[in-house]
Enzyme design. Structure first.
Site, PDB file in Angstrom:
ATOM      1  CG  ASP A  13      -1.812  -0.395   3.633  1.00 22.02           C
ATOM      2  OD1 ASP A  13      -1.968   0.743   4.089  1.00 22.02           O
ATOM      3  OD2 ASP A  13      -2.642  -0.949   2.889  1.00 22.02           O
ATOM      4  CE  LYS A  16       2.688   5.014   2.923  1.00 21.69           C
ATOM      5  NZ  LYS A  16       2.171   3.643   2.731  1.00 21.69           N
ATOM      6  CB  ALA A  39      -3.390   7.870   4.176  1.00 21.20           C
ATOM      7  N   GLY A  40      -4.079   5.325   5.942  1.00 16.95           N
ATOM      8  CA  GLY A  40      -4.119   4.857   7.322  1.00 16.95           C
ATOM      9  C   GLY A  40      -2.699   4.518   7.714  1.00 16.95           C
ATOM     10  CG  HIS A  41       0.235   6.737   7.323  1.00 18.47           C
ATOM     11  ND1 HIS A  41       0.649   7.957   6.888  1.00 18.47           N
ATOM     12  CD2 HIS A  41       0.001   6.018   6.202  1.00 18.47           C
ATOM     13  CE1 HIS A  41       0.664   7.993   5.564  1.00 18.47           C
ATOM     14  NE2 HIS A  41       0.263   6.822   5.121  1.00 18.47           N
ATOM     15  CD  GLN A 223      -3.007   6.962  -0.529  1.00 16.47           C
ATOM     16  OE1 GLN A 223      -2.565   7.986  -0.982  1.00 16.47           O
ATOM     17  NE2 GLN A 223      -3.785   6.954   0.528  1.00 16.47           N
ATOM     18  N   GLY A 412      12.560  -3.869   9.836  1.00 18.62           N
ATOM     19  CA  GLY A 412      11.554  -3.904  10.890  1.00 18.62           C
ATOM     20  C   GLY A 412      11.334  -5.345  11.345  1.00 18.62           C
TER      21      GLY A 412
HETATM   22  P1  2SA Z   1      -8.970   5.986  -3.241  1.00 20.17           P
HETATM   23  O1  2SA Z   1      -9.905   5.920  -2.068  1.00 20.17           O
HETATM   24  O2  2SA Z   1      -9.581   6.690  -4.422  1.00 20.17           O
HETATM   25  O3  2SA Z   1      -7.619   6.516  -2.906  1.00 20.17           O
HETATM   26  O4  2SA Z   1      -8.792   4.441  -3.715  1.00 20.17           O
HETATM   27  C1  2SA Z   1      -8.093   4.137  -4.901  1.00 20.17           C
HETATM   28  C2  2SA Z   1      -7.174   2.937  -4.700  1.00 20.17           C
HETATM   29  O5  2SA Z   1      -6.157   3.270  -3.741  1.00 20.17           O
HETATM   30  C3  2SA Z   1      -6.140   2.316  -2.703  1.00 20.17           C
HETATM   31  N1  2SA Z   1      -5.795   2.936  -1.415  1.00 20.17           N
HETATM   32  C4  2SA Z   1      -5.079   2.321  -0.477  1.00 20.17           C
HETATM   33  N2  2SA Z   1      -4.354   1.168  -0.526  1.00 20.17           N
HETATM   34  C5  2SA Z   1      -3.738   0.813   0.628  1.00 20.17           C
HETATM   35  N3  2SA Z   1      -3.878   1.488   1.832  1.00 20.17           N
HETATM   36  C6  2SA Z   1      -4.601   2.627   1.874  1.00 20.17           C
HETATM   37  N4  2SA Z   1      -4.960   3.159   3.067  1.00 20.17           N
HETATM   38  C7  2SA Z   1      -5.787   2.351   3.994  1.00 20.17           C
HETATM   39  C8  2SA Z   1      -4.902   1.537   4.937  1.00 20.17           C
HETATM   40  C9  2SA Z   1      -6.745   1.470   3.184  1.00 20.17           C
HETATM   41  C10 2SA Z   1      -7.980   0.908   3.879  1.00 20.17           C
HETATM   42  O6  2SA Z   1      -3.918   2.100   5.408  1.00 20.17           O
HETATM   43  O7  2SA Z   1      -5.172   0.373   5.220  1.00 20.17           O
HETATM   44  O8  2SA Z   1      -8.235   1.068   5.063  1.00 20.17           O
HETATM   45  O9  2SA Z   1      -8.765   0.241   3.127  1.00 20.17           O
HETATM   46  C11 2SA Z   1      -5.178   3.118   0.681  1.00 20.17           C
HETATM   47  N5  2SA Z   1      -5.881   4.235   0.379  1.00 20.17           N
HETATM   48  C12 2SA Z   1      -6.251   4.108  -0.923  1.00 20.17           C
HETATM   49  C13 2SA Z   1      -7.582   1.800  -2.661  1.00 20.17           C
HETATM   50  O10 2SA Z   1      -7.685   0.558  -1.976  1.00 20.17           O
HETATM   51  C14 2SA Z   1      -7.905   1.708  -4.138  1.00 20.17           C
HETATM   52  O11 2SA Z   1      -7.334   0.541  -4.663  1.00 20.17           O
HETATM   53  P1  GDP Z   2       1.396   2.599   6.234  1.00 20.41           P
HETATM   54  O1  GDP Z   2       0.100   2.935   5.579  1.00 20.41           O
HETATM   55  O2  GDP Z   2       2.499   2.367   5.258  1.00 20.41           O
HETATM   56  O3  GDP Z   2       1.785   3.559   7.311  1.00 20.41           O
HETATM   57  O4  GDP Z   2       1.186   1.181   6.943  1.00 20.41           O
HETATM   58  P2  GDP Z   2      -0.082   0.700   7.812  1.00 20.41           P
HETATM   59  O5  GDP Z   2      -0.053   1.370   9.140  1.00 20.41           O
HETATM   60  O6  GDP Z   2      -1.331   0.805   7.022  1.00 20.41           O
HETATM   61  O7  GDP Z   2       0.238  -0.848   7.935  1.00 20.41           O
HETATM   62  C1  GDP Z   2       1.458  -1.315   8.444  1.00 20.41           C
HETATM   63  C2  GDP Z   2       1.181  -2.164   9.701  1.00 20.41           C
HETATM   64  O8  GDP Z   2       2.348  -2.905  10.018  1.00 20.41           O
HETATM   65  C3  GDP Z   2       0.876  -1.361  10.941  1.00 20.41           C
HETATM   66  O9  GDP Z   2      -0.048  -2.077  11.715  1.00 20.41           O
HETATM   67  C4  GDP Z   2       2.220  -1.252  11.657  1.00 20.41           C
HETATM   68  O10 GDP Z   2       2.091  -1.106  13.061  1.00 20.41           O
HETATM   69  C5  GDP Z   2       2.806  -2.590  11.325  1.00 20.41           C
HETATM   70  N1  GDP Z   2       4.276  -2.643  11.230  1.00 20.41           N
HETATM   71  C6  GDP Z   2       5.153  -1.732  10.730  1.00 20.41           C
HETATM   72  N2  GDP Z   2       6.416  -2.226  10.713  1.00 20.41           N
HETATM   73  C7  GDP Z   2       6.316  -3.499  11.205  1.00 20.41           C
HETATM   74  C8  GDP Z   2       7.264  -4.561  11.400  1.00 20.41           C
HETATM   75  O11 GDP Z   2       8.447  -4.447  11.109  1.00 20.41           O
HETATM   76  N3  GDP Z   2       6.768  -5.750  11.909  1.00 20.41           N
HETATM   77  C9  GDP Z   2       5.445  -5.926  12.220  1.00 20.41           C
HETATM   78  N4  GDP Z   2       5.055  -7.110  12.693  1.00 20.41           N
HETATM   79  N5  GDP Z   2       4.547  -4.956  12.034  1.00 20.41           N
HETATM   80  C10 GDP Z   2       4.969  -3.774  11.529  1.00 20.41           C
HETATM   81 MG    MG Z   3      -1.829   2.262   5.486  1.00 20.47          MG
END
Ligand code: 2SA
Ligand code: GDP
Ligand code: MG
Length: 424
Positions: A13, A16, A39-41, A223, A412
């Site tokens: 997060d 990316k 993943a959530g991008h 991740q 950023g």
């Molecule tokens: P998993 O489901 O087996 O992959 O979980 C194992 C650990 O990996 C972490 N994990 C993450 N951490 C941050 N962001 C992720 N993607 C989503 C996001 C997370 C969400 O972009 O916000 O919505 O909760 C992601 N995916 C896996 C997970 O929290 C466990 O610690």
């Molecule tokens: P990823 O999983 O690495 O792609 O990241 P996420 O999308 O889960 O979380 C990053 C969050 O930060 C998203 O809501 C993006 O829109 C936001 N973001 C990315 N770069 C910037 C930045 O430079 N400033 C701010 N305020 N938000 C950002």
């Molecule tokens: Mg994410």
């Protein structure tokens, strides 16, 4: 010819999705190499926000060929839903290529992920519940189902039977759940196969041919470094290899083709799920970073845990990934703070550690050694160059660069495509 790897430098997060989208204007192919719909991008373009889970962030750039590599685990129902959702918003998904060797997440993987977490109780990993761990488990145990199996009903039937013979024992005897039936799963997955067929290709060959023809390929990780099954905070990790080494295995591109590794680094730190986190803030400041930075899971909606920037982690990420450039994200979130502490080393039971301890218990007991930097009051979201940043924001970036072991080449200052300062 070059392949460039883009990797999360912390616990995911870091932003990316935005960075990949930004680079989309300069690359020809974007290949996702690991993870699944855990993943959530997020990509923000103008007033539109896109949350991508399985599709590479390059899908939003019309001239990019988006590829789901062999290292990804695919939940086919989720992927089709994501494709349809984007097409309904006018995004052309016809260029998408999916590796025939990618593994599938099956209904029993989702069931086992959820039930095993419940049984772990306090010791749970805090997974996303999407079946990631069990799907990779079957892959490594050599009983996984792959995309190419969707086109051979006999093989699919045999593989599902084999997998369920074992999984049903576990579901019923260990977890006291009902067994799952082979036939409905085979039927459901054959139907997915028909819908996915147009996208399936020998992506390992296509991507290498593109490299030979002089095209630029971005290998997009999901991740982050500390969630890597080898290099992360095991066992509180995901079940794949987000680090740069995983990019080669998960795409079929050899390491001699990789010319750069971009580490995405947030100006503070977040983590979702369980596990150690030395700079975590459990007070109002943690809540402030969460609300100001919008730190909520893109996939599960969970609150992200928040803390100060950790230079030990940044140095570790630079090392294990061979980072050539860091992109620093979300600097704008820190505007308005009087002072900004950063962690420069750990104190473990009275012993200073400048580098990541290899012993997990030491990392669990690590207390941050903090250095306090002066903050800035100005809104920086409209900054266009590094010189537009207030002196204290410039000093903050320079100090992070000094401590982190690689140059910072982009910053950023907001979620939008145009809210990025390039330094070099
Ligand atoms: P998993 O489901 O087996 O992959 O979980 C194992 C650990 O990996 C972490 N994990 C993450 N951490 C941050 N962001 C992720 N993607 C989503 C996001 C997370 C969400 O972009 O916000 O919505 O909760 C992601 N995916 C896996 C997970 O929290 C466990 O610690
Ligand atoms: P990823 O999983 O690495 O792609 O990241 P996420 O999308 O889960 O979380 C990053 C969050 O930060 C998203 O809501 C993006 O829109 C936001 N973001 C990315 N770069 C910037 C930045 O430079 N400033 C701010 N305020 N938000 C950002
Ligand atoms: Mg994410």
């Amino acid at each position: 010819m070059p392949a460039i790897v883009l990797v999360g430098a912390q616990w995911g997060d870091e932003g990316k999705g935005k960075a990949t989208d930004l680079l989309g204007g300069k690359v020809d192919y974007v290949v996702r190499y690991q993870g699944g719909n855990n993943a959530g991008h997020t990509v923000v373009i103008g007033d539109k926000s896109y949350a991508l889970h399985l599709l590479p962030s390059g899908i939003l750039s019309p001239d990019v060929v988006p590829v789901i590599g062999n290292g990804v685990v695919i939940d086919p129902g989720v992927l089709l839903h994501e494709i349809e959702g984007l097409m309904a918003r006018g995004v052309d998904c016809s260029r998408l290529l999916i590796s025939a060797n990618a593994h599938l997440i099956m209904p029993h993987h989702r069931a086992l992920d959820k039930v095993s977490e419940r049984y772990l109780g306090k010791a749970r990993i805090g997974t996303t519940g999407r079946g990631i761990g069990p799907a990779y488990g079957d892959k490594i145990a050599r009983m996984g189902v792959r995309i190419q199996d969707l086109f051979d009903p006999g093989i699919l039937q045999k593989k599902v039977e084999l997998s369920l013979r074992e999984k049903n024992q576990v579901l019923t005897k260990v977890y006291n759940r009902r067994p799952m039936l082979v036939e409905p799963i085979v039927e459901e997955y054959l139907a997915y196969g028909e819908r996915l067929r147009p996208y399936v290709a020998n992506t390992e060959l296509i991507v290498n041919q593109a490299l030979d023809a002089g095209k630029v390929v971005l290998l997009e990780g999901a991740q982050g470094t500390l969630l890597d099954v080898d290099h992360g905070t095991y066992p509180f990790v995901t079940s794949s290899s987000p680090t740069a080494g995983g990019a080669c295995a998960g795409s079929g591109v050899g390491p001699t083709k990789v010319t750069g590794v971009i580490g995405i680094l947030k100006a503070y730190t977040t983590r979702v799920g369980s596990g150690p986190f030395p700079t975590e803030l459990l007070d109002d400041m943690g809540e402030y970073l969460r609300t100001t930075g919008g730190e909520y899971g893109v996939t599960t909606g969970r609150d992200r845990r928040c803390g100060w920037f950790d230079a030990v982690i940044a140095r570790y990420a630079a090392r294990v990934n061979g980072v050539t450039d860091f992109f620093l994200t979300k600097l704008d979130v820190l505007s308005g703070l009087e002072e900004i502490p950063i962690c420069v080393a750990y104190d473990v039971e009275g012993v200073r550690h400048d580098e990541m301890p290899s012993n997990q218990t030491d990392f669990h007991h690590a207390k941050p050694v903090l250095e306090i930097l002066p903050g800035w009051r100005e809104d920086i979201t409209g900054a266009k160059t590094f010189d537009d940043l207030p002196p204290n924001a410039q000093a903050y970036v320079r100090r992070l660069e000094e401590l982190s072991g690689a140059r910072i080449s982009a910053i950023g200052v907001g979620p939008g495509r145009d809210q990025t300062l390039t330094l070099r």
